[in-house]
Design an enzyme around this catalytic site. Structure first.
Site, PDB file in Angstrom:
ATOM      1  N   ASN A 174      -4.594   4.327   7.305  1.00 44.49           N
ATOM      2  CA  ASN A 174      -5.994   4.724   7.150  1.00 44.49           C
ATOM      3  C   ASN A 174      -6.815   4.401   8.395  1.00 44.49           C
ATOM      4  O   ASN A 174      -7.852   5.014   8.638  1.00 44.49           O
ATOM      5  CB  ASN A 174      -6.609   4.073   5.911  1.00 44.49           C
ATOM      6  CG  ASN A 174      -6.196   4.804   4.647  1.00 44.49           C
ATOM      7  OD1 ASN A 174      -5.770   5.961   4.703  1.00 44.49           O
ATOM      8  ND2 ASN A 174      -6.278   4.147   3.513  1.00 44.49           N
TER       9      ASN A 174
ATOM     10  N   HIS B 123       0.829  -1.208   0.000  1.00 40.89           N
ATOM     11  CA  HIS B 123       0.000   0.000   0.000  1.00 40.89           C
ATOM     12  C   HIS B 123       0.863   1.257   0.000  1.00 40.89           C
ATOM     13  O   HIS B 123       1.437   1.648   1.018  1.00 40.89           O
ATOM     14  CB  HIS B 123      -0.941  -0.005   1.221  1.00 40.89           C
ATOM     15  CG  HIS B 123      -1.907   1.128   1.219  1.00 40.89           C
ATOM     16  ND1 HIS B 123      -2.183   1.882   2.332  1.00 40.89           N
ATOM     17  CD2 HIS B 123      -2.656   1.651   0.221  1.00 40.89           C
ATOM     18  CE1 HIS B 123      -3.067   2.808   2.016  1.00 40.89           C
ATOM     19  NE2 HIS B 123      -3.371   2.689   0.742  1.00 40.89           N
TER      20      HIS B 123
HETATM   21  N1  LIG Z   1      -5.207   7.676  -5.309  1.00 38.15           N
HETATM   22  C1  LIG Z   1      -4.757   7.458  -4.085  1.00 38.15           C
HETATM   23  O1  LIG Z   1      -4.481   8.388  -3.314  1.00 38.15           O
HETATM   24  C2  LIG Z   1      -4.518   6.050  -3.625  1.00 38.15           C
HETATM   25  C3  LIG Z   1      -3.650   5.832  -2.536  1.00 38.15           C
HETATM   26  C4  LIG Z   1      -3.383   4.518  -2.131  1.00 38.15           C
HETATM   27  C5  LIG Z   1      -3.995   3.467  -2.779  1.00 38.15           C
HETATM   28  N2  LIG Z   1      -4.858   3.713  -3.811  1.00 38.15           N
HETATM   29  C6  LIG Z   1      -5.443   2.532  -4.479  1.00 38.15           C
HETATM   30  O2  LIG Z   1      -4.723   2.301  -5.678  1.00 38.15           O
HETATM   31  C7  LIG Z   1      -5.582   1.766  -6.679  1.00 38.15           C
HETATM   32  C8  LIG Z   1      -5.542   2.655  -7.919  1.00 38.15           C
HETATM   33  O3  LIG Z   1      -5.907   3.959  -7.545  1.00 38.15           O
HETATM   34  P1  LIG Z   1      -5.669   5.206  -8.527  1.00 38.15           P
HETATM   35  O4  LIG Z   1      -5.959   6.417  -7.723  1.00 38.15           O
HETATM   36  O5  LIG Z   1      -4.368   5.080  -9.236  1.00 38.15           O
HETATM   37  O6  LIG Z   1      -6.855   4.969  -9.571  1.00 38.15           O
HETATM   38  P2  LIG Z   1      -7.063   5.645 -11.003  1.00 38.15           P
HETATM   39  O7  LIG Z   1      -8.528   5.697 -11.229  1.00 38.15           O
HETATM   40  O8  LIG Z   1      -6.248   6.897 -11.149  1.00 38.15           O
HETATM   41  O9  LIG Z   1      -6.431   4.569 -12.029  1.00 38.15           O
HETATM   42  C9  LIG Z   1      -6.907   3.262 -12.166  1.00 38.15           C
HETATM   43  C10 LIG Z   1      -6.465   2.741 -13.521  1.00 38.15           C
HETATM   44  O10 LIG Z   1      -6.762   1.343 -13.587  1.00 38.15           O
HETATM   45  C11 LIG Z   1      -7.251   1.060 -14.883  1.00 38.15           C
HETATM   46  N3  LIG Z   1      -8.059  -0.147 -14.805  1.00 38.15           N
HETATM   47  C12 LIG Z   1      -9.295  -0.306 -14.305  1.00 38.15           C
HETATM   48  N4  LIG Z   1      -9.687  -1.588 -14.388  1.00 38.15           N
HETATM   49  C13 LIG Z   1      -8.666  -2.266 -14.968  1.00 38.15           C
HETATM   50  C14 LIG Z   1      -8.461  -3.639 -15.320  1.00 38.15           C
HETATM   51  N5  LIG Z   1      -9.396  -4.545 -15.093  1.00 38.15           N
HETATM   52  N6  LIG Z   1      -7.276  -3.979 -15.859  1.00 38.15           N
HETATM   53  C15 LIG Z   1      -6.328  -3.053 -16.102  1.00 38.15           C
HETATM   54  N7  LIG Z   1      -6.475  -1.732 -15.809  1.00 38.15           N
HETATM   55  C16 LIG Z   1      -7.627  -1.354 -15.244  1.00 38.15           C
HETATM   56  C17 LIG Z   1      -8.030   2.282 -15.298  1.00 38.15           C
HETATM   57  O11 LIG Z   1      -8.135   2.366 -16.707  1.00 38.15           O
HETATM   58  C18 LIG Z   1      -7.169   3.407 -14.705  1.00 38.15           C
HETATM   59  O12 LIG Z   1      -6.202   3.865 -15.630  1.00 38.15           O
HETATM   60  C19 LIG Z   1      -6.949   1.625  -6.028  1.00 38.15           C
HETATM   61  O13 LIG Z   1      -7.068   0.337  -5.505  1.00 38.15           O
HETATM   62  C20 LIG Z   1      -6.884   2.664  -4.913  1.00 38.15           C
HETATM   63  O14 LIG Z   1      -7.758   2.354  -3.845  1.00 38.15           O
HETATM   64  C21 LIG Z   1      -5.117   4.967  -4.260  1.00 38.15           C
END
Ligand SMILES: NC(=O)c1ccc[n+]([C@@H]2O[C@H](COP(=O)([O-])OP(=O)(O)OC[C@H]3O[C@@H](n4cnc5c(N)ncnc54)[C@H](O)[C@@H]3O)[C@@H](O)[C@H]2O)c1
Length: 513
Positions: A192, A142
């Site tokens: 978190n 994470h």
């Molecule tokens: N944004 C944050 O601050 C943050 C921090 C820690 C963890 N996270 C976690 O990280 C993960 C990604 O978050 P993010 O903010 O980068 O999301 P985001 O929406 O910016 O990006 C997600 C990407 O995944 C792609 N995607 C969706 N389904 C897919 C699939 N089946 N196969 C391949 N690609 C696919 C989408 O096209 C998109 O480009 C989530 O699980 C989120 O909870 C986010």
């Protein structure tokens, strides 16, 4: 330091996937990126190249380094492109069914001993692993946003994860300059989970009408002093930055995953504001309004100017742990100190409650003349930026204003609250310690790692266990027990970890032998 993995795959080219690719390419490991959206991976590589370009302009990277880092990044049109990777990091949409499908598909492509990890923030790593044929090589990794700058990563093991997997993931993080903290798969992991005090308790105080949100923000930035530092951002400034559409579901998810544990109960204010679209900076309005990224000044957010210091005021300090210091302060501020066992008929009554509210502290006294002063943080003459006082519902405005003028007489800013068990500072800080010690009690991670994760992940002036140690575990217990007694809300009961260490005179960082 060399990487324990030879080739890393990243699924998902969003904010997190991009950051993860950049981090490991910079650390010297070849990385393959795939996204379900055809153009997303290429767009991500372009944005990483732009970032490297900016770092080169600032002299932080040489042209050779940029070329080297970019040469290690490639893209794949399908998951098949990950064949030969010994680690795949998933950073796609936050949905259990979609993540499980991707993990199952990855197992078809990868060698049986390749490691697969999820960057999920709120889903169960164990539930994702349950869909896999080899759950022993599945874990959580994470990261925080922005990945290259937030130098902390939670390395999460489920009940079936092999310990070697966590060791190798920790080594990889270290080789990239990140600090790994190993933790158990539990709702919210460390960071978190630990964050369930600052925002939610402030929202609760706001919901009780104790003060307005700008006042609560100022108190937590300026009144709190842990090693001379307050919180960098107030809770409402932080909620506006993160976006309530992100923060509120996290609050709800952790509350429900812990079977409606009162400590984590979110505020209805959050739900209402999400429904109203008041999400924060990204939409131009949240708790504050924004114009081109700057807060729009609002006269309603100002606090009342301090009235002039009252001349010839007599003031009586109620007995309490800081009694001598409060009397010294009253004198230094120009009041004549009433030293009687009971307050004289024309004396301001100064209460110094810990945990209980001003009303409770004023029992047996004339509440019309009573004002409470928060003494948890430094409050002495010319010794603080901000003092916090609160009234009982019976306190007369004239006495409140005299107290306001008196406590501002050395130039300190003064916030005036309506009655609250634990003012603002006591209740928020004590809840941070209560939740932190609950995480320690659940053995989610080692006490030292809990503090490190919270300091680096949330930017607090110290970790929750160290904050408790600095203020005194016994005082924190007294605050929580006071709040618990006055409100009858189980939210405030001290955790066993905290109560035992306070009773035994041990540090909150002390683990059982
Ligand atoms: N944004 C944050 O601050 C943050 C921090 C820690 C963890 N996270 C976690 O990280 C993960 C990604 O978050 P993010 O903010 O980068 O999301 P985001 O929406 O910016 O990006 C997600 C990407 O995944 C792609 N995607 C969706 N389904 C897919 C699939 N089946 N196969 C391949 N690609 C696919 C989408 O096209 C998109 O480009 C989530 O699980 C989120 O909870 C986010």
């Amino acid at each position: 330091m060399s990487s324990p993995f030879a080739r890393i795959g990243v699924v998902g080219a969003g904010a997190m996937g991009r950051g993860i690719v950049q981090l490991f390419a910079q650390a010297g490991v070849p990385v393959v990126l795939h996204d379900a959206q055809p153009a997303a991976a290429a767009a991500a590589v372009k944005s990483i190249a732009d970032t490297f370009g900016k770092l080169a302009e600032k002299g932080k990277l040489s042209a050779e380094q940029v070329a080297g880092h970019l040469s290690r990044i490639s893209t794949a049109d399908a998951l098949g492109g990950f064949a030969g990777c010994d680690l795949v990091i998933e950073a796609i949409i936050e949905r259990l069914d979609v993540k499980q499908t991707v993990f199952r598909a990855l197992e078809e492509v990868l060698a049986p001993d390749a490691v697969i990890v999820t960057n999920t923030s709120s889903l169960s790593v164990t539930a994702i692993a349950a869909a896999c044929r080899h759950p022993e090589r599945i874990g959580g990794y994470h990261f925080f946003n922005p990945v290259p700058l937030m130098r902390i990563v939670e390395v999460i093991g489920g009940p079936r994860t092999k310990p070697e997997v966590l060791t190798k993931l920790s080594e990889l993080a270290r080789s990239a300059g990140h600090t790994p903290v190993v933790c158990q798969d539990t709702p919210g992991f460390i960071v978190n989970h630990a964050g369930r005090a600052f925002g939610p308790e402030s929202l609760k105080a706001l919901g009780e009408g104790v003060a307005t949100h700008p006042v609560i923000d100022r108190i937590l930035r300026e009144h709190v002093q842990i090693d001379g530092q307050g919180f960098k951002l107030g809770p409402f400034e932080l909620l506006d930055l993160t976006g309530l559409d992100v923060s509120h579901p996290v609050m709800e998810s952790i509350y429900h995953q812990y079977y409606e544990e009162a400590r984590y109960k979110p505020s209805v204010i959050g739900a209402q504001r999400v429904a109203a679209g008041l999400l924060g900076r990204k939409v131009g309005e949240g708790f504050y309004r924004y114009d081109k990224g700057n807060v729009v000044a609002d006269p309603a957010h100002q606090e009342a100017d301090a009235p002039p210091a009252p001349a010839g005021l007599r003031a009586w300090a109620a007995p309490g742990p800081a009694h001598k210091e409060v009397r010294a302060l009253l004198e230094a501020l120009g009041a004549s100190v009433d030293t009687g066992a009971q307050p004289g008929p024309d004396s301001l009554i100064v209460l110094t409650p810990l945990g209980i509210d001003a009303t409770e502290a004023a029992r047996g006294l004339d509440a019309r003349r009573a004002v409470a002063l928060d003494t948890l943080m430094p409050f002495g003459h010319r010794g603080c930026k901000r003092r916090v006082i609160m009234t009982t519902p019976a306190t007369e405005a004239a006495w409140r204003d005299k107290a306001h003028g008196l406590f501002a007489a050395d130039g300190a800013r003064v916030s005036v609250l309506r009655d609250s068990a634990g003012f603002i500072t006591q209740r928020v800080v004590a809840m941070i310690v209560a939740v932190g010690t609950e995480i320690a009690q659940q053995r989610v991670a080692s006490p030292a790692d809990i503090d490190t994760a919270v300091r680096l992940g949330l930017g607090y002036p110290a970790g929750p266990l160290s904050i408790g140690d600095k203020l005194g575990p016994a005082r924190i217990v007294e605050i929580l027990e006071g709040m618990h007694r006055v409100t009858a809300d189980p939210r405030y009961r001290p955790s066993a970890w905290l109560r035992r260490r306070a009773q035994l005179g041990l540090s909150l960082l002390h683990d059982d032998q």
